[in-house]
Structures are given as structure tokens and as C-alpha cells.
Design an enzyme around this catalytic site. Structure first.
Site, mmCIF file in Angstrom:
data_model
loop_
_atom_site.group_PDB
_atom_site.id
_atom_site.type_symbol
_atom_site.label_atom_id
_atom_site.label_comp_id
_atom_site.label_asym_id
_atom_site.label_seq_id
_atom_site.Cartn_x
_atom_site.Cartn_y
_atom_site.Cartn_z
ATOM 1 N N HIS A 192 -8.698 72.281 -31.090
ATOM 2 C CA HIS A 192 -8.801 70.979 -30.578
ATOM 3 C C HIS A 192 -9.356 71.027 -29.109
ATOM 4 O O HIS A 192 -9.509 72.204 -28.312
ATOM 5 C CB HIS A 192 -7.347 70.432 -30.236
ATOM 6 C CG HIS A 192 -6.392 71.292 -29.548
ATOM 7 N ND1 HIS A 192 -5.746 72.358 -29.699
ATOM 8 C CD2 HIS A 192 -5.864 71.119 -28.178
ATOM 9 C CE1 HIS A 192 -5.035 72.993 -29.006
ATOM 10 N NE2 HIS A 192 -5.026 72.030 -27.919
ATOM 11 N N GLU A 237 -0.711 76.755 -27.587
ATOM 12 C CA GLU A 237 0.587 76.278 -28.138
ATOM 13 C C GLU A 237 0.722 75.705 -29.485
ATOM 14 O O GLU A 237 1.432 75.877 -30.345
ATOM 15 C CB GLU A 237 1.129 75.490 -27.031
ATOM 16 C CG GLU A 237 0.449 73.958 -27.012
ATOM 17 C CD GLU A 237 -0.752 74.117 -26.127
ATOM 18 O OE1 GLU A 237 -1.463 73.131 -26.057
ATOM 19 O OE2 GLU A 237 -1.061 74.930 -25.308
ATOM 20 N N HIS A 292 -9.908 69.155 -25.563
ATOM 21 C CA HIS A 292 -9.340 68.212 -24.558
ATOM 22 C C HIS A 292 -10.663 67.492 -24.025
ATOM 23 O O HIS A 292 -11.674 68.108 -23.528
ATOM 24 C CB HIS A 292 -8.677 68.753 -23.587
ATOM 25 C CG HIS A 292 -7.313 69.459 -23.953
ATOM 26 N ND1 HIS A 292 -6.062 68.829 -23.732
ATOM 27 C CD2 HIS A 292 -7.289 70.807 -24.655
ATOM 28 C CE1 HIS A 292 -5.095 69.856 -24.311
ATOM 29 N NE2 HIS A 292 -5.949 70.708 -24.691
ATOM 30 N N ASP A 297 -3.321 62.425 -25.677
ATOM 31 C CA ASP A 297 -2.243 63.424 -25.405
ATOM 32 C C ASP A 297 -1.090 62.964 -25.186
ATOM 33 O O ASP A 297 -1.058 61.875 -24.577
ATOM 34 C CB ASP A 297 -2.677 64.186 -24.413
ATOM 35 C CG ASP A 297 -2.042 65.682 -23.963
ATOM 36 O OD1 ASP A 297 -0.992 65.609 -23.964
ATOM 37 O OD2 ASP A 297 -2.937 66.856 -24.092
#
Length: 132
Positions: free
Chosen positions: A92, A87, A94, A28
Site C-alpha cells: 500500500h 502491520e 500512503h 486511512d
């Protein structure tokens, strides 16, 4: 093509942590903690639960492999997993190295790490990933 697809295709630079033909993992760019990694399907799909059963199962198995490499590369108690992210309209996961549950709080300030440190972290994770 969305931003995550461009990252997976190598059109936008990233700090690669793992990959195969179907999935890609990278650091990230604004991590909560050192080693905060995103795992994405190469196929553009907005919502994780729009994936069919076989694909979501393979996605989780790939994420598990990345999490194992991450834990070997970044000493932590556990690697936390969360699926949020409105966003970017690309599914995805994390993966976040945790010393405590506070490390999973997305309201925390994001880190800004030098490029050399990001590259080192990604290389350590990718090296462990390749061993699995």
C-alpha cells in the site's frame, strides 16, 4: 483474504476515494492529516517490489490520479507519498496532503474524525477522481 482485500471487495466498510479493476483507494481510518489516503492493489501482494514492472507502473499511475484528486479536494502544498507499513501484509501507498514535511511524520498523533467528516472528505476526493 487479508483486511485490505476485504475492504476493496466491500466486505469491510471504507471511505472510498477511487477505484478501478486493479486498484482501490480509501481514507486511512487513523489519519495523520485530513485526507490521508491508502492506495492498494486489489491483488494480494505483500511487498510493493514483488510486483512486476507493468503492475508497479500501473499502481503508480493510479496513485498519481488519486493524488491529483486529493490535492483538488483538500487544499495543500503537495501530496506526499510513502510506502511503509509492516502491520498489514498487503502492499500500500500512503498519500498525505502536506502543508509541511512535518505532516509526513508517522510518529505524530493520529487523528480521530467523525464519520460524517470522513464521508465528506472521501466524497470530495472521489468526485474529483471521477473527473480525471
Amino acid at each position: 483474504m487479508d483486511i485490505f482485500s476485504k475492504i476493496a471487495a466491500g466486505e469491510i466498510p471504507s471511505y472510498k476515494c477511487g477505484e478501478d479493476d486493479s486498484f482501490y483507494a480509501f481514507l486511512d481510518s487513523n489519519p495523520l492529516v485530513k485526507g490521508h489516503t491508502l492506495v492498494i492493489p486489489r491483488r494480494e501482494v505483500d511487498y510493493i517490489f514483488d510486483m512486476d514492472d507493468e503492475e508497479i507502473a500501473a499502481f503508480q499511475v493510479f496513485a498519481k490520479k488519486v493524488a491529483t484528486a486529493l490535492k483538488r479536494a483538500i487544499p495543500c502544498v503537495k501530496v506526499g507519498q510513502t510506502v511503509i507499513g509492516l502491520e498489514v501484509r498487503h502492499a500500500h501507498i500512503h498519500l498525505i496532503p502536506m502543508q509541511s514535511e512535518k505532516d509526513m511524520n508517522f510518529a505524530n498523533a493520529k487523528m480521530e474524525l467523525p464519520a460524517e467528516e470522513m464521508a465528506d472528505i472521501a466524497n470530495r476526493i472521489y468526485t474529483e477522481f471521477q473527473k480525471l
